[in-house]
Design an enzyme around this catalytic site. Structure first.
Site, PDB file in Angstrom:
ATOM      1  N   ALA A 280       0.847  -1.190   0.000  1.00  0.00           N
ATOM      2  CA  ALA A 280       0.000   0.000   0.000  1.00  0.00           C
ATOM      3  C   ALA A 280       0.883   1.239   0.000  1.00  0.00           C
ATOM      4  O   ALA A 280       2.104   1.150  -0.133  1.00  0.00           O
ATOM      5  CB  ALA A 280      -0.925  -0.013   1.213  1.00  0.00           C
ATOM      6  N   SER A 281       0.277   2.388   0.165  1.00  0.00           N
ATOM      7  CA  SER A 281       1.013   3.650   0.066  1.00  0.00           C
ATOM      8  C   SER A 281       2.029   3.813   1.186  1.00  0.00           C
ATOM      9  O   SER A 281       3.113   4.355   0.979  1.00  0.00           O
ATOM     10  CB  SER A 281       0.038   4.823   0.071  1.00  0.00           C
ATOM     11  OG  SER A 281      -0.799   4.766   1.214  1.00  0.00           O
ATOM     12  N   LEU A 282       1.709   3.323   2.391  1.00  0.00           N
ATOM     13  CA  LEU A 282       2.583   3.549   3.547  1.00  0.00           C
ATOM     14  C   LEU A 282       3.344   2.299   3.988  1.00  0.00           C
ATOM     15  O   LEU A 282       4.343   2.421   4.697  1.00  0.00           O
ATOM     16  CB  LEU A 282       1.755   4.069   4.736  1.00  0.00           C
ATOM     17  CG  LEU A 282       0.896   5.315   4.500  1.00  0.00           C
ATOM     18  CD1 LEU A 282       0.198   5.723   5.790  1.00  0.00           C
ATOM     19  CD2 LEU A 282       1.734   6.463   3.965  1.00  0.00           C
ATOM     20  N   ALA A 283       2.885   1.128   3.598  1.00  0.00           N
ATOM     21  CA  ALA A 283       3.499  -0.106   4.104  1.00  0.00           C
ATOM     22  C   ALA A 283       3.207  -1.265   3.164  1.00  0.00           C
ATOM     23  O   ALA A 283       2.437  -1.126   2.201  1.00  0.00           O
ATOM     24  CB  ALA A 283       2.964  -0.415   5.510  1.00  0.00           C
ATOM     25  N   GLN A 284       3.832  -2.406   3.461  1.00  0.00           N
ATOM     26  CA  GLN A 284       3.543  -3.629   2.723  1.00  0.00           C
ATOM     27  C   GLN A 284       3.414  -4.785   3.711  1.00  0.00           C
ATOM     28  O   GLN A 284       3.866  -4.691   4.859  1.00  0.00           O
ATOM     29  CB  GLN A 284       4.619  -3.910   1.687  1.00  0.00           C
ATOM     30  CG  GLN A 284       6.013  -4.134   2.234  1.00  0.00           C
ATOM     31  CD  GLN A 284       7.062  -4.130   1.128  1.00  0.00           C
ATOM     32  OE1 GLN A 284       7.032  -3.294   0.228  1.00  0.00           O
ATOM     33  NE2 GLN A 284       8.003  -5.070   1.200  1.00  0.00           N
ATOM     34  N   VAL A 285       2.790  -5.876   3.254  1.00  0.00           N
ATOM     35  CA  VAL A 285       2.462  -6.986   4.151  1.00  0.00           C
ATOM     36  C   VAL A 285       3.172  -8.255   3.694  1.00  0.00           C
ATOM     37  O   VAL A 285       3.148  -8.602   2.505  1.00  0.00           O
ATOM     38  CB  VAL A 285       0.942  -7.223   4.210  1.00  0.00           C
ATOM     39  CG1 VAL A 285       0.621  -8.400   5.133  1.00  0.00           C
ATOM     40  CG2 VAL A 285       0.221  -5.968   4.687  1.00  0.00           C
TER      41      VAL A 285
ATOM     42  N   ASP B 191     -11.399   4.308   5.762  1.00  0.00           N
ATOM     43  CA  ASP B 191     -10.691   3.911   4.544  1.00  0.00           C
ATOM     44  C   ASP B 191     -11.167   2.530   4.075  1.00  0.00           C
ATOM     45  O   ASP B 191     -10.362   1.622   3.852  1.00  0.00           O
ATOM     46  CB  ASP B 191      -9.183   3.889   4.804  1.00  0.00           C
ATOM     47  CG  ASP B 191      -8.366   4.032   3.527  1.00  0.00           C
ATOM     48  OD1 ASP B 191      -8.948   4.408   2.497  1.00  0.00           O
ATOM     49  OD2 ASP B 191      -7.154   3.765   3.559  1.00  0.00           O
TER      50      ASP B 191
END
Length: 540
Positions: free
Chosen positions: A168-173, A324
């Site tokens: 995503a825009s701020l992080a990844q999983v 969101d």
């Protein structure tokens, strides 16, 4: 000749802006207590501003040059404008991906604003911004782990997949397994976010203020305030973890009838920090993946009803709202405790992800917002006007506010027909919405400037939910509106009973509630008759 001069002037402005920012940056580094961080900020800002100015100039030039001399309203102009919209949307998309961070979040938001921007922009942003975000390398992930936990992922977890399953825009999983074998999802903040977030905020602030200076009617300064308040919270994963817990507590205490049907992954606190969040891994289908949902034995219309009810309860009863709810943040799986029906169908459970952005509605705002939606569902023009004015729309823009909430023109909003708010998702519906968006752009801008920020976030939430409903049902449905009408009406009754505790008042409220239940019953019967008529026509 004039367009060439305009192009040169804008290019000179971009160069001058970059030079000014570079000079100011050098001075800031020299006087800063943290020169390294300030240097990163001051080198990032001019680059971003240069990209922004270049993209803006390119888009403006394309519109002016391509549409030059084409008669307003002509078929040729409409065709060319469509092509320019597509090119410009792709340029904006490229800018968002190059700058990353906040820009991607803004692109995601743009993809929901059907009432404000051309459909081409909405389509391009929706197709790209949710599933094609930039990915941090494994080395960058290790860098975050070392700073936060002092070890690399392979030392912290028994297994850790270096390839993210989502970004995503701020992080990844990433998927991992704890030392005791539990499968978990690990959310890792992008390594550059701490530095670029400040740069993004500075560039967005500069752009919005500059646009407002050149074009006073383009007033989006409220966006700066919202970013300034919400971004630090979204960058602190402890806040997100606490939000998820509070959300689930609210369902258990205030909406126990839904507590089993709405779920948030549990948090592993010992493996979480402000930049890392380790959660229970949940396997489910994205809420807009209709085929997978059906393969799981779940009816899409049941999912749509559950989504509508869950968020109606949050908005009108809890006053603590997940703001969101786009498709990537909502998963669906069969309710663990449910068994298949005779027809082989299962009940759905809604999984809420990404709890970084929540808004609290105070009692008065929540009451007025619930009363407004009650008025919208039952086509009560007086209630719509009264509560729109209370929420800040004013005597002159309350009809526009109602139109943005429902995506229906005023004559449809106050139409007594039972299905007056239903959107079929047809091309004619879409073209009608775009026509109104273009026609009333200045008034929409003024309305967004007036409304409290918390209501602006409710509009964003409303836009996301409409998009989810459209994916599940190819439009909206009367059933989901009836759910919103019931929950908002219950919230209004509860609020009135808290405000007035006399027996006579309670009896009046109870009588009003009985009338309301009768109206909802009649509307449901009409819905059933409409569905029966459609089924009979289909059989013929």
């Amino acid at each position: 000749m004039s367009t060439r001069s305009l192009w040169r002037a804008r290019a000179r402005l971009a160069a001058a802006t970059t030079a000014i920012c570079a000079g100011a940056g050098a001075a800031a580094v020299a006087s800063s207590e943290d020169p390294a961080t300030t240097l990163k900020l001051c080198t990032a800002v001019p680059v971003r501003l240069y990209r922004d100015a270049l993209t803006a100039a390119s888009i403006v030039f394309d519109y002016q040059y391509s549409l030059w001399g084409l008669p307003e309203g002509s078929g040729e102009r409409l065709k060319v404008k469509h092509e320019v919209h597509l090119r410009s949307a792709r340029k904006l998309q490229e800018l968002c991906f190059k700058n990353g961070g906040i820009y991607i979040k803004l692109g995601q938001h743009l993809g929901q604003l059907e009432y404000l921007v051309p459909q081409e922009y909405v389509q391009v942003m929706r197709e790209s911004m949710l599933n094609k975000c930039p990915v941090s390398s494994y080395d960058q992930v290790c860098e975050v782990f070392k700073k936060e936990l002092g070890e690399t992922p392979d030392k912290v977890f028994k297994e850790f997949d270096p390839a993210p399953i989502a970004s995503a825009s701020l992080a990844q999983v990433h998927v991992a397994h704890t030392n005791d074998g539990q499968k978990v999802a690990v959310k890792v903040q992008h390594a550059h976010m701490t530095d670029t977030a400040a740069a993004d905020q500075a560039t967005v602030e500069f752009i919005v203020n500059t646009l407002h200076w050149f074009f006073p009617s383009f007033d989006y300064r409220w966006l700066i305030d919202e970013i300034r308040e919400s971004l630090p919270k979204e960058l602190d994963f402890f806040v997100e973890a606490k939000n998820s817990q509070k959300c689930m507590d609210n369902f258990r205490k205030l909406s126990p009838h839904l507590a089993d049907y709405v779920y948030a992954p549990s948090v592993y606190w010992n493996l979480s920090t402000s930049k890392l969040l380790t959660m229970e891994f949940i396997d489910g289908a994205q809420v807009n993946d209709v085929k997978t949902i059906q393969r799981l034995g779940i009816r899409p219309n049941e999912v749509a009803k559950l989504v509508s009810q869950a968020f109606a309860e949050m908005m009108f009863k809890h006053g603590f709202v997940h703001c969101d709810p786009h498709a990537a943040n909502l998963l669906v799986r069969p309710l663990p405790s449910s068994k298949r029906s005779i027809l082989g169908m299962r009940k759905p459970q809604l999984i809420l992800l990404d709890h970084g952005l929540y808004k609290e509605l105070d009692f008065t705002t929540r009451f007025n917002y619930a009363a407004l939606w009650k008025g919208l569902i039952f086509a009560d023009a007086n209630a719509i006007k009264e509560n729109s004015v209370k929420l800040g729309a004013g005597e002159d823009l309350y009809a526009l506010f109602a139109g943005i909430l429902t995506m229906r023109p005023w004559n449809r909003v106050v139409d007594p027909a039972v299905d007056h708010l239903v959107i079929q998702g047809t091309d004619s519906d879409c073209s009608e919405l775009q026509m109104y968006a273009s026609q009333y752009f200045p008034q929409i801008t003024e309305l967004l400037r007036r409304l409290p920020r918390v209501i602006l976030l409710m509009l964003k939430t409303n836009d996301c939910l409409r998009s989810v409903n459209n994916a599940l049902l190819q439009g909206s449905s009367l059933e989901t509106f009836l759910i919103i009408g019931k929950v908002s009406s219950e919230a209004v009754v509860e609020a009135k009973m808290l405000q007035n505790k006399s027996l006579l008042c309670w009896l009046n409220i109870w009588a009003g509630e009985m009338v309301l239940e009768a109206r909802l019953f009649i509307m449901r019967m009409l819905l059933w008759l409409l569905q029966l008529r459609k089924a009979l026509r289909w059989r013929k």
